[in-house]
Design a protein around this motif. Structure first.
Motif, PDB file in Angstrom:
ATOM      1  N   VAL A  65       0.831  -1.197   0.000  1.00  0.00           N
ATOM      2  CA  VAL A  65       0.000   0.000   0.000  1.00  0.00           C
ATOM      3  C   VAL A  65       0.871   1.255   0.000  1.00  0.00           C
ATOM      4  O   VAL A  65       0.582   2.227  -0.700  1.00  0.00           O
ATOM      5  CB  VAL A  65      -0.964  -0.020   1.213  1.00  0.00           C
ATOM      6  CG1 VAL A  65      -1.652   1.306   1.399  1.00  0.00           C
ATOM      7  CG2 VAL A  65      -1.985  -1.127   1.045  1.00  0.00           C
ATOM      8  N   VAL A  66       1.967   1.244   0.764  1.00  0.00           N
ATOM      9  CA  VAL A  66       2.856   2.405   0.823  1.00  0.00           C
ATOM     10  C   VAL A  66       3.533   2.626  -0.520  1.00  0.00           C
ATOM     11  O   VAL A  66       3.675   3.764  -0.976  1.00  0.00           O
ATOM     12  CB  VAL A  66       3.896   2.226   1.957  1.00  0.00           C
ATOM     13  CG1 VAL A  66       5.001   3.245   1.851  1.00  0.00           C
ATOM     14  CG2 VAL A  66       3.229   2.316   3.301  1.00  0.00           C
ATOM     15  N   CYS A  67       3.948   1.562  -1.187  1.00  0.00           N
ATOM     16  CA  CYS A  67       4.680   1.669  -2.452  1.00  0.00           C
ATOM     17  C   CYS A  67       3.763   1.719  -3.670  1.00  0.00           C
ATOM     18  O   CYS A  67       4.241   1.614  -4.796  1.00  0.00           O
ATOM     19  CB  CYS A  67       5.648   0.498  -2.599  1.00  0.00           C
ATOM     20  SG  CYS A  67       6.976   0.518  -1.417  1.00  0.00           S
ATOM     21  N   GLU A  68       2.480   1.880  -3.460  1.00  0.00           N
ATOM     22  CA  GLU A  68       1.537   1.836  -4.568  1.00  0.00           C
ATOM     23  C   GLU A  68       1.768   2.969  -5.570  1.00  0.00           C
ATOM     24  O   GLU A  68       1.758   2.753  -6.778  1.00  0.00           O
ATOM     25  CB  GLU A  68       0.110   1.903  -4.029  1.00  0.00           C
ATOM     26  CG  GLU A  68      -0.953   1.629  -5.040  1.00  0.00           C
ATOM     27  CD  GLU A  68      -2.309   1.504  -4.382  1.00  0.00           C
ATOM     28  OE1 GLU A  68      -3.178   0.869  -4.985  1.00  0.00           O
ATOM     29  OE2 GLU A  68      -2.493   2.022  -3.267  1.00  0.00           O
ATOM     30  N   LEU A  74       9.860   3.454   0.256  1.00  0.00           N
ATOM     31  CA  LEU A  74      10.590   2.873   1.386  1.00  0.00           C
ATOM     32  C   LEU A  74      11.932   3.575   1.592  1.00  0.00           C
ATOM     33  O   LEU A  74      12.374   3.750   2.730  1.00  0.00           O
ATOM     34  CB  LEU A  74      10.804   1.377   1.178  1.00  0.00           C
ATOM     35  CG  LEU A  74       9.561   0.509   1.291  1.00  0.00           C
ATOM     36  CD1 LEU A  74       9.920  -0.948   1.100  1.00  0.00           C
ATOM     37  CD2 LEU A  74       8.880   0.716   2.615  1.00  0.00           C
ATOM     38  N   ARG A  75      12.566   3.985   0.517  1.00  0.00           N
ATOM     39  CA  ARG A  75      13.826   4.723   0.639  1.00  0.00           C
ATOM     40  C   ARG A  75      13.584   6.078   1.297  1.00  0.00           C
ATOM     41  O   ARG A  75      14.371   6.526   2.136  1.00  0.00           O
ATOM     42  CB  ARG A  75      14.452   4.904  -0.738  1.00  0.00           C
ATOM     43  CG  ARG A  75      15.830   5.519  -0.682  1.00  0.00           C
ATOM     44  CD  ARG A  75      16.468   5.594  -2.038  1.00  0.00           C
ATOM     45  NE  ARG A  75      16.566   4.244  -2.608  1.00  0.00           N
ATOM     46  CZ  ARG A  75      16.617   4.001  -3.904  1.00  0.00           C
ATOM     47  NH1 ARG A  75      16.562   4.987  -4.759  1.00  0.00           N
ATOM     48  NH2 ARG A  75      16.719   2.773  -4.348  1.00  0.00           N
ATOM     49  N   VAL A  76      12.487   6.743   0.953  1.00  0.00           N
ATOM     50  CA  VAL A  76      12.148   8.032   1.564  1.00  0.00           C
ATOM     51  C   VAL A  76      11.845   7.847   3.044  1.00  0.00           C
ATOM     52  O   VAL A  76      12.291   8.640   3.885  1.00  0.00           O
ATOM     53  CB  VAL A  76      10.947   8.670   0.823  1.00  0.00           C
ATOM     54  CG1 VAL A  76      10.439   9.899   1.541  1.00  0.00           C
ATOM     55  CG2 VAL A  76      11.333   9.004  -0.605  1.00  0.00           C
ATOM     56  N   LEU A  77      11.104   6.798   3.390  1.00  0.00           N
ATOM     57  CA  LEU A  77      10.823   6.522   4.802  1.00  0.00           C
ATOM     58  C   LEU A  77      12.097   6.222   5.577  1.00  0.00           C
ATOM     59  O   LEU A  77      12.256   6.658   6.720  1.00  0.00           O
ATOM     60  CB  LEU A  77       9.846   5.357   4.930  1.00  0.00           C
ATOM     61  CG  LEU A  77       8.409   5.653   4.573  1.00  0.00           C
ATOM     62  CD1 LEU A  77       7.577   4.376   4.608  1.00  0.00           C
ATOM     63  CD2 LEU A  77       7.828   6.674   5.517  1.00  0.00           C
ATOM     64  N   LEU A  81      13.427   8.413   8.732  1.00  0.00           N
ATOM     65  CA  LEU A  81      13.678   7.784  10.022  1.00  0.00           C
ATOM     66  C   LEU A  81      15.109   8.020  10.486  1.00  0.00           C
ATOM     67  O   LEU A  81      15.337   8.323  11.661  1.00  0.00           O
ATOM     68  CB  LEU A  81      13.404   6.277   9.943  1.00  0.00           C
ATOM     69  CG  LEU A  81      13.588   5.495  11.230  1.00  0.00           C
ATOM     70  CD1 LEU A  81      12.592   5.962  12.278  1.00  0.00           C
ATOM     71  CD2 LEU A  81      13.433   4.018  10.975  1.00  0.00           C
ATOM     72  N   SER A  82      16.078   7.927   9.564  1.00  0.00           N
ATOM     73  CA  SER A  82      17.462   8.165   9.969  1.00  0.00           C
ATOM     74  C   SER A  82      17.665   9.631  10.354  1.00  0.00           C
ATOM     75  O   SER A  82      18.440   9.932  11.268  1.00  0.00           O
ATOM     76  CB  SER A  82      18.430   7.754   8.870  1.00  0.00           C
ATOM     77  OG  SER A  82      18.271   8.572   7.736  1.00  0.00           O
ATOM     78  N   GLY A  83      16.968  10.553   9.716  1.00  0.00           N
ATOM     79  CA  GLY A  83      17.043  11.958  10.103  1.00  0.00           C
ATOM     80  C   GLY A  83      16.471  12.193  11.491  1.00  0.00           C
ATOM     81  O   GLY A  83      17.038  12.933  12.300  1.00  0.00           O
TER      82      GLY A  83
END
Length: 104
Positions: A65-68, A74-77, A81-83
């Protein structure tokens, strides 16, 4: 060509390999984990051992659903998260973290 340079771009090289809307490597690792935990869980717990593979399946559905709309979601998430983790690590809750540092 009226003074303009034309370059061919390969936009497909930016996209991860997807299988039914889920990134391939994530699907392979989760599939292996679900299969392995399913066999072990059913052996020791019976029907209740299928709970963990069902959780992994629901996780894969959420990823789908997120990658739709964006295959790189996922790379942006991961970068977001690392930020956030960097901000927590350095105790910087108001402004952003600058990796360049400063001299006093």
């Amino acid at each position: 060509m009226n003074g303009k340079d034309v370059y061919f771009t390969y936009n497909g090289l930016n996209r991860p390999a997807m299988v039914r809307g889920v990134p391939l490597m994530l699907l392979l690792s989760c599939g292996f984990l679900a299969t392995f935990s399913g066999f072990i869980g059913v052996y020791f717990l019976g029907v209740f051992g299928l709970v963990f593979p069902l959780l992994i399946g629901s996780f894969l559905f959420m990823v789908k659903v997120v990658c739709e709309n964006d295959p790189n979601a996922l790379r942006v998430l991961k970068l977001s998260l690392s930020g956030m983790l960097l901000k927590l690590k350095h105790g910087d809750l108001i402004t952003g973290f600058d990796s360049g540092g400063y001299d006093q």
